[in-house]
Design an enzyme around this catalytic site. Structure first.
Site, PDB file in Angstrom:
ATOM      1  N   GLU A 169      11.098 -48.292 -30.968  1.00  0.00           N
ATOM      2  CA  GLU A 169      10.459 -48.557 -32.258  1.00  0.00           C
ATOM      3  C   GLU A 169      11.563 -48.727 -33.303  1.00  0.00           C
ATOM      4  O   GLU A 169      12.710 -48.320 -33.077  1.00  0.00           O
ATOM      5  CB  GLU A 169       9.559 -47.376 -32.647  1.00  0.00           C
ATOM      6  CG  GLU A 169       8.418 -47.164 -31.673  1.00  0.00           C
ATOM      7  CD  GLU A 169       7.511 -45.999 -32.070  1.00  0.00           C
ATOM      8  OE1 GLU A 169       7.680 -45.433 -33.178  1.00  0.00           O
ATOM      9  OE2 GLU A 169       6.638 -45.666 -31.248  1.00  0.00           O
ATOM     10  N   GLY A 217      15.009 -45.555 -31.424  1.00  0.00           N
ATOM     11  CA  GLY A 217      15.674 -46.306 -30.360  1.00  0.00           C
ATOM     12  C   GLY A 217      16.346 -45.303 -29.442  1.00  0.00           C
ATOM     13  O   GLY A 217      15.758 -44.831 -28.465  1.00  0.00           O
ATOM     14  N   ILE A 261      11.099 -55.607 -27.620  1.00  0.00           N
ATOM     15  CA  ILE A 261      10.392 -55.556 -26.341  1.00  0.00           C
ATOM     16  C   ILE A 261      10.642 -56.837 -25.540  1.00  0.00           C
ATOM     17  O   ILE A 261      10.187 -57.935 -25.911  1.00  0.00           O
ATOM     18  CB  ILE A 261       8.876 -55.302 -26.553  1.00  0.00           C
ATOM     19  CG1 ILE A 261       8.683 -54.047 -27.426  1.00  0.00           C
ATOM     20  CG2 ILE A 261       8.160 -55.156 -25.202  1.00  0.00           C
ATOM     21  CD1 ILE A 261       9.432 -52.785 -26.964  1.00  0.00           C
ATOM     22  N   ARG A 263      17.886 -47.862 -14.985  1.00  0.00           N
ATOM     23  CA  ARG A 263      19.225 -47.707 -15.554  1.00  0.00           C
ATOM     24  C   ARG A 263      20.281 -47.995 -14.483  1.00  0.00           C
ATOM     25  O   ARG A 263      21.285 -48.641 -14.734  1.00  0.00           O
ATOM     26  CB  ARG A 263      19.390 -46.264 -16.006  1.00  0.00           C
ATOM     27  CG  ARG A 263      19.824 -46.142 -17.407  1.00  0.00           C
ATOM     28  CD  ARG A 263      19.755 -44.714 -17.867  1.00  0.00           C
ATOM     29  NE  ARG A 263      19.143 -44.686 -19.180  1.00  0.00           N
ATOM     30  CZ  ARG A 263      18.721 -43.587 -19.762  1.00  0.00           C
ATOM     31  NH1 ARG A 263      18.815 -42.433 -19.142  1.00  0.00           N
ATOM     32  NH2 ARG A 263      18.213 -43.649 -20.959  1.00  0.00           N
ATOM     33  N   GLN A 305      53.029 -62.402 -13.040  1.00  0.00           N
ATOM     34  CA  GLN A 305      52.690 -60.987 -12.815  1.00  0.00           C
ATOM     35  C   GLN A 305      51.745 -60.410 -13.871  1.00  0.00           C
ATOM     36  O   GLN A 305      50.938 -59.531 -13.565  1.00  0.00           O
ATOM     37  CB  GLN A 305      53.964 -60.155 -12.711  1.00  0.00           C
ATOM     38  CG  GLN A 305      54.699 -60.442 -11.404  1.00  0.00           C
ATOM     39  CD  GLN A 305      55.888 -59.545 -11.181  1.00  0.00           C
ATOM     40  OE1 GLN A 305      56.439 -58.980 -12.122  1.00  0.00           O
ATOM     41  NE2 GLN A 305      56.304 -59.412  -9.942  1.00  0.00           N
ATOM     42  N   ILE A 325      41.999 -65.358 -19.344  1.00  0.00           N
ATOM     43  CA  ILE A 325      42.638 -66.131 -18.271  1.00  0.00           C
ATOM     44  C   ILE A 325      42.252 -67.612 -18.376  1.00  0.00           C
ATOM     45  O   ILE A 325      43.064 -68.501 -18.120  1.00  0.00           O
ATOM     46  CB  ILE A 325      42.272 -65.526 -16.887  1.00  0.00           C
ATOM     47  CG1 ILE A 325      43.056 -64.217 -16.703  1.00  0.00           C
ATOM     48  CG2 ILE A 325      42.538 -66.504 -15.749  1.00  0.00           C
ATOM     49  CD1 ILE A 325      42.667 -63.410 -15.469  1.00  0.00           C
ATOM     50  N   LEU A 326      41.014 -67.884 -18.784  1.00  0.00           N
ATOM     51  CA  LEU A 326      40.613 -69.287 -18.917  1.00  0.00           C
ATOM     52  C   LEU A 326      41.168 -69.941 -20.181  1.00  0.00           C
ATOM     53  O   LEU A 326      41.070 -71.159 -20.346  1.00  0.00           O
ATOM     54  CB  LEU A 326      39.080 -69.416 -18.875  1.00  0.00           C
ATOM     55  CG  LEU A 326      38.553 -69.724 -17.476  1.00  0.00           C
ATOM     56  CD1 LEU A 326      38.386 -68.457 -16.651  1.00  0.00           C
ATOM     57  CD2 LEU A 326      37.241 -70.482 -17.542  1.00  0.00           C
ATOM     58  N   GLU A 383      18.392 -49.619 -22.687  1.00  0.00           N
ATOM     59  CA  GLU A 383      18.130 -48.541 -21.718  1.00  0.00           C
ATOM     60  C   GLU A 383      19.117 -47.380 -21.893  1.00  0.00           C
ATOM     61  O   GLU A 383      19.570 -46.769 -20.932  1.00  0.00           O
ATOM     62  CB  GLU A 383      18.106 -49.089 -20.278  1.00  0.00           C
ATOM     63  CG  GLU A 383      16.902 -50.012 -20.076  1.00  0.00           C
ATOM     64  CD  GLU A 383      16.648 -50.403 -18.649  1.00  0.00           C
ATOM     65  OE1 GLU A 383      16.790 -49.547 -17.768  1.00  0.00           O
ATOM     66  OE2 GLU A 383      16.309 -51.574 -18.438  1.00  0.00           O
ATOM     67  N   GLU A 400      26.827 -44.216 -25.681  1.00  0.00           N
ATOM     68  CA  GLU A 400      26.946 -42.865 -26.256  1.00  0.00           C
ATOM     69  C   GLU A 400      25.836 -41.954 -25.732  1.00  0.00           C
ATOM     70  O   GLU A 400      26.042 -40.754 -25.547  1.00  0.00           O
ATOM     71  CB  GLU A 400      26.890 -42.931 -27.789  1.00  0.00           C
ATOM     72  CG  GLU A 400      28.110 -43.576 -28.438  1.00  0.00           C
ATOM     73  CD  GLU A 400      28.102 -45.102 -28.394  1.00  0.00           C
ATOM     74  OE1 GLU A 400      27.172 -45.698 -27.794  1.00  0.00           O
ATOM     75  OE2 GLU A 400      29.032 -45.698 -28.944  1.00  0.00           O
TER      76      GLU A 400
HETATM   77  C1  LIG Z   1      18.345 -57.340 -25.698  1.00  0.00           C
HETATM   78  C2  LIG Z   1      17.571 -56.071 -25.812  1.00  0.00           C
HETATM   79  C3  LIG Z   1      16.462 -55.861 -24.996  1.00  0.00           C
HETATM   80  C4  LIG Z   1      15.720 -54.683 -25.126  1.00  0.00           C
HETATM   81  N1  LIG Z   1      14.575 -54.522 -24.365  1.00  0.00           N
HETATM   82  C5  LIG Z   1      13.813 -53.422 -24.567  1.00  0.00           C
HETATM   83  C6  LIG Z   1      12.561 -53.270 -23.868  1.00  0.00           C
HETATM   84  O1  LIG Z   1      12.163 -54.119 -23.054  1.00  0.00           O
HETATM   85  N2  LIG Z   1      11.795 -52.183 -24.130  1.00  0.00           N
HETATM   86  C7  LIG Z   1      12.188 -51.230 -25.022  1.00  0.00           C
HETATM   87  O2  LIG Z   1      11.455 -50.258 -25.210  1.00  0.00           O
HETATM   88  N3  LIG Z   1      13.370 -51.332 -25.694  1.00  0.00           N
HETATM   89  C8  LIG Z   1      14.176 -52.401 -25.490  1.00  0.00           C
HETATM   90  N4  LIG Z   1      15.366 -52.532 -26.165  1.00  0.00           N
HETATM   91  C9  LIG Z   1      15.734 -51.516 -27.148  1.00  0.00           C
HETATM   92  C10 LIG Z   1      16.930 -50.688 -26.731  1.00  0.00           C
HETATM   93  O3  LIG Z   1      16.593 -49.796 -25.716  1.00  0.00           O
HETATM   94  C11 LIG Z   1      17.464 -50.020 -28.008  1.00  0.00           C
HETATM   95  O4  LIG Z   1      18.073 -51.054 -28.770  1.00  0.00           O
HETATM   96  C12 LIG Z   1      18.459 -48.914 -27.720  1.00  0.00           C
HETATM   97  O5  LIG Z   1      17.795 -47.800 -27.155  1.00  0.00           O
HETATM   98  C13 LIG Z   1      19.196 -48.481 -28.993  1.00  0.00           C
HETATM   99  O6  LIG Z   1      18.286 -48.225 -30.007  1.00  0.00           O
HETATM  100  P1  LIG Z   1      18.530 -48.874 -31.461  1.00  0.00           P
HETATM  101  O7  LIG Z   1      18.745 -50.331 -31.301  1.00  0.00           O
HETATM  102  O8  LIG Z   1      17.427 -48.428 -32.326  1.00  0.00           O
HETATM  103  O9  LIG Z   1      19.897 -48.269 -31.945  1.00  0.00           O
HETATM  104  P2  LIG Z   1      20.100 -46.814 -32.600  1.00  0.00           P
HETATM  105  O10 LIG Z   1      19.261 -45.808 -31.929  1.00  0.00           O
HETATM  106  O11 LIG Z   1      20.012 -46.975 -34.073  1.00  0.00           O
HETATM  107  O12 LIG Z   1      21.608 -46.550 -32.195  1.00  0.00           O
HETATM  108  C14 LIG Z   1      22.684 -47.324 -32.776  1.00  0.00           C
HETATM  109  C15 LIG Z   1      23.962 -46.930 -32.099  1.00  0.00           C
HETATM  110  O13 LIG Z   1      24.209 -45.558 -32.339  1.00  0.00           O
HETATM  111  C16 LIG Z   1      25.039 -45.082 -31.320  1.00  0.00           C
HETATM  112  N5  LIG Z   1      24.516 -43.786 -30.861  1.00  0.00           N
HETATM  113  C17 LIG Z   1      23.314 -43.538 -30.307  1.00  0.00           C
HETATM  114  N6  LIG Z   1      23.189 -42.233 -30.016  1.00  0.00           N
HETATM  115  C18 LIG Z   1      24.353 -41.643 -30.412  1.00  0.00           C
HETATM  116  C19 LIG Z   1      24.858 -40.330 -30.373  1.00  0.00           C
HETATM  117  N7  LIG Z   1      24.133 -39.328 -29.883  1.00  0.00           N
HETATM  118  N8  LIG Z   1      26.099 -40.083 -30.874  1.00  0.00           N
HETATM  119  C20 LIG Z   1      26.854 -41.081 -31.399  1.00  0.00           C
HETATM  120  N9  LIG Z   1      26.439 -42.376 -31.437  1.00  0.00           N
HETATM  121  C21 LIG Z   1      25.199 -42.647 -30.950  1.00  0.00           C
HETATM  122  C22 LIG Z   1      25.081 -46.118 -30.206  1.00  0.00           C
HETATM  123  O14 LIG Z   1      26.317 -46.807 -30.217  1.00  0.00           O
HETATM  124  C23 LIG Z   1      23.965 -47.049 -30.579  1.00  0.00           C
HETATM  125  O15 LIG Z   1      24.199 -48.375 -30.148  1.00  0.00           O
HETATM  126  C24 LIG Z   1      16.122 -53.696 -26.042  1.00  0.00           C
HETATM  127  C25 LIG Z   1      17.256 -53.907 -26.834  1.00  0.00           C
HETATM  128  C26 LIG Z   1      17.971 -55.069 -26.737  1.00  0.00           C
HETATM  129  C27 LIG Z   1      19.180 -55.261 -27.612  1.00  0.00           C
END
Ligand SMILES: Cc1cc2nc3c(=O)[nH]c(=O)nc-3n(C[C@H](O)[C@H](O)[C@H](O)COP(=O)(O)OP(=O)(O)OC[C@H]3O[C@@H](n4cnc5c(N)ncnc54)[C@H](O)[C@@H]3O)c2cc1C
Length: 396
Positions: free
Chosen positions: A137, A141, A167, A251, A287, A345-346, A371, A375
């Site tokens: 949401e 996330g 999604i 995962r 190398q 390399i390319l 997924e 972090e």
């Molecule tokens: C291409 C794509 C496809 C997706 N498909 C799906 C799907 O099919 N279904 C679904 O439900 N979701 C999906 N997602 C959502 C995805 O799972 C979330 O984007 C992800 O869980 C991160 O949530 P957020 O984007 O809200 O980032 P946030 O939760 O805001 O996190 C931002 C960043 O904070 C950092 N972070 C997170 N936790 C910590 C911590 N504890 N300590 C320090 N740093 C931290 C990480 O670097 C992270 O990238 C998809 C996302 C993308 C980009």
């Protein structure tokens, strides 16, 4: 294709046969091309890939339950990983098409009752129904337990209100496994899983999202959507467990896809390095290039070993939360470095739009985020080792 890893003890003969026949299929059907075109017709490309994968029997491996069309009674994680590795070597979109059929229906395989399985799994296997997994949401996330989407029980139906975003297959899916807050307890203990179909009144695809590597992705909203109790997956309040058990399998398979992208990058780099003439020899004679190639090859093997170890342990019936996190973190981070080395390399060719390594460079990036970002995997691994240490007793 380098097939040496197929001899590893994590795999059985059935896996070797599967890998070889999917490799042949991919060469015939995916024509070596990587990546989707610029997002044009992406929905249609995805539908066609799901159809083709279903028609030729590959989606049998995305579900469990032979009476519903599955290749075996439970999902064979090693088969899922091999399929994703091989598809990802050829096409990011083909990998996504397969992966989402598995991720989107995985909770039904694991927690569905026989009626739910009969309604959805045979269509997933045939490629006639497209699946999606709706967990994230705007405000939830990485922190899944912050979820706000709410389903309130009202007579024989749940009334769903809220929003999901990011999604995959959003807008083209025939059903979504969705997670919503049902209030049994605070945080992660008050979440329940549901199956929702897009013709439900109040369901809306509120917007499509374009990303660095094209695939169908959407934001969904729900306004007083009525979901029959028969579409509840598993017990009320147990949705977090449903989501995490599904993610344990998928995962690990994200790690496998990252290995597939890496292998393709190494192949492209080797092809160019051994043919590019410079300084009186080839690029591969130098190398500094050899150091890059050595790092790439070693990183890929390390990532693949962690991936197939996690898959093998799960197929033995073990809980693999930590092993899956190690595999996902290592394989996706390694793949980013391997692909970056291939681009280097390319040279100029590596940054030309739609060249294979340029496409891989964009396609790998989201795998380090979705997924569970790297972090989040670090936290899971650290919690696991600390807990194991404390349980064992901390004597020297
Ligand atoms: C291409 C794509 C496809 C997706 N498909 C799906 C799907 O099919 N279904 C679904 O439900 N979701 C999906 N997602 C959502 C995805 O799972 C979330 O984007 C992800 O869980 C991160 O949530 P957020 O984007 O809200 O980032 P946030 O939760 O805001 O996190 C931002 C960043 O904070 C950092 N972070 C997170 N936790 C910590 C911590 N504890 N300590 C320090 N740093 C931290 C990480 O670097 C992270 O990238 C998809 C996302 C993308 C980009």
């Amino acid at each position: 294709m380098d097939t040496r890893h197929l001899d590893w003890p994590f795999l059985e003969d059935k896996h070797r046969e599967l890998a070889i026949s999917l490799q042949e299929w991919s060469e015939r059907h995916l024509c070596g091309a990587h990546g989707a075109d610029d997002g044009e017709n992406i929905d249609q490309q995805c539908r066609e890939l799901v159809h083709d994968l279903g028609q030729d029997g590959w989606l049998r491996y995305a579900v469990g339950g032979m009476s519903y069309g599955g290749a075996s009674d439970s999902i064979d994680t090693r088969s899922v990983c091999l399929i994703r590795e091989i598809l990802a070597r050829h096409s990011g979109l083909a990998d996504l098409a397969f992966a989402m059929q598995g991720l989107g229906s995985g909770a039904i395989t694991l927690f569905g009752n026989s009626d739910q399985k009969q309604r959805f799994l045979p269509r997933v296997v045939a490629g006639s129904a497209i699946a999606a997994f709706a967990l994230s949401e705007p405000e939830a996330g990485s922190d899944v337990a912050a979820m706000q989407c709410e389903a309130r029980l009202d007579g024989g139906t749940y009334v769903l209100n809220g929003e999901k975003t990011w999604i995959s297959n959003g807008g083209i899916a025939d059903f979504y496994v969705l997670f919503a807050r049902t209030g049994e307890a605070p945080g992660s203990r008050g979440i329940t899983a549901f199956i929702i179909e897009p013709d439900t009144p109040g369901f809306e695809v509120a917007g499509r999202i374009k990303t660095i590597a094209a695939h169908p992705l959407a934001r969904l909203t729900f306004k007083d959507c009525r979901i029959p109790v028969a579409n509840r997956l598993g017990d009320p309040g147990k949705g977090f467990k449903v989501a995490m058990a599904t993610l344990d399998i998928f995962r690990t398979s994200v790690a496998a896809a990252a290995v597939g992208f890496s292998r393709r990058a190494l192949e492209e780099a080797l092809r160019r390095a051994t043919s590019r003439k410079m300084f009186g020899g080839t690029l591969a004679d130098l190398q500094l290039t050899q150091a890059k190639l050595a790092g790439m090859a070693t990183g890929i093997d390390a990532a693949a070993l962690l991936t197939y170890r996690a898959a093998w342990l799960r197929d033995l019936g073990r809980r693999i939360t930590v092993e899956a996190a190690m595999a996902k973190m290592t394989a996706t981070e390694t793949a980013q470095q391997v692909i970056d080395s291939a681009v280097q390399i390319l040279g100029g060719l590596g940054v030309v739009s739609h060249e294979v390594v340029e496409t891989l460079y964009r396609e790998i990036r989201p795998l380090r985020i979705y997924e569970g970002a790297t972090e989040v995997q670090q936290l899971i691994i650290a919690r696991g080792v600390i807990q194991a240490f404390l349980e064992k007793g901390n004597s020297a």
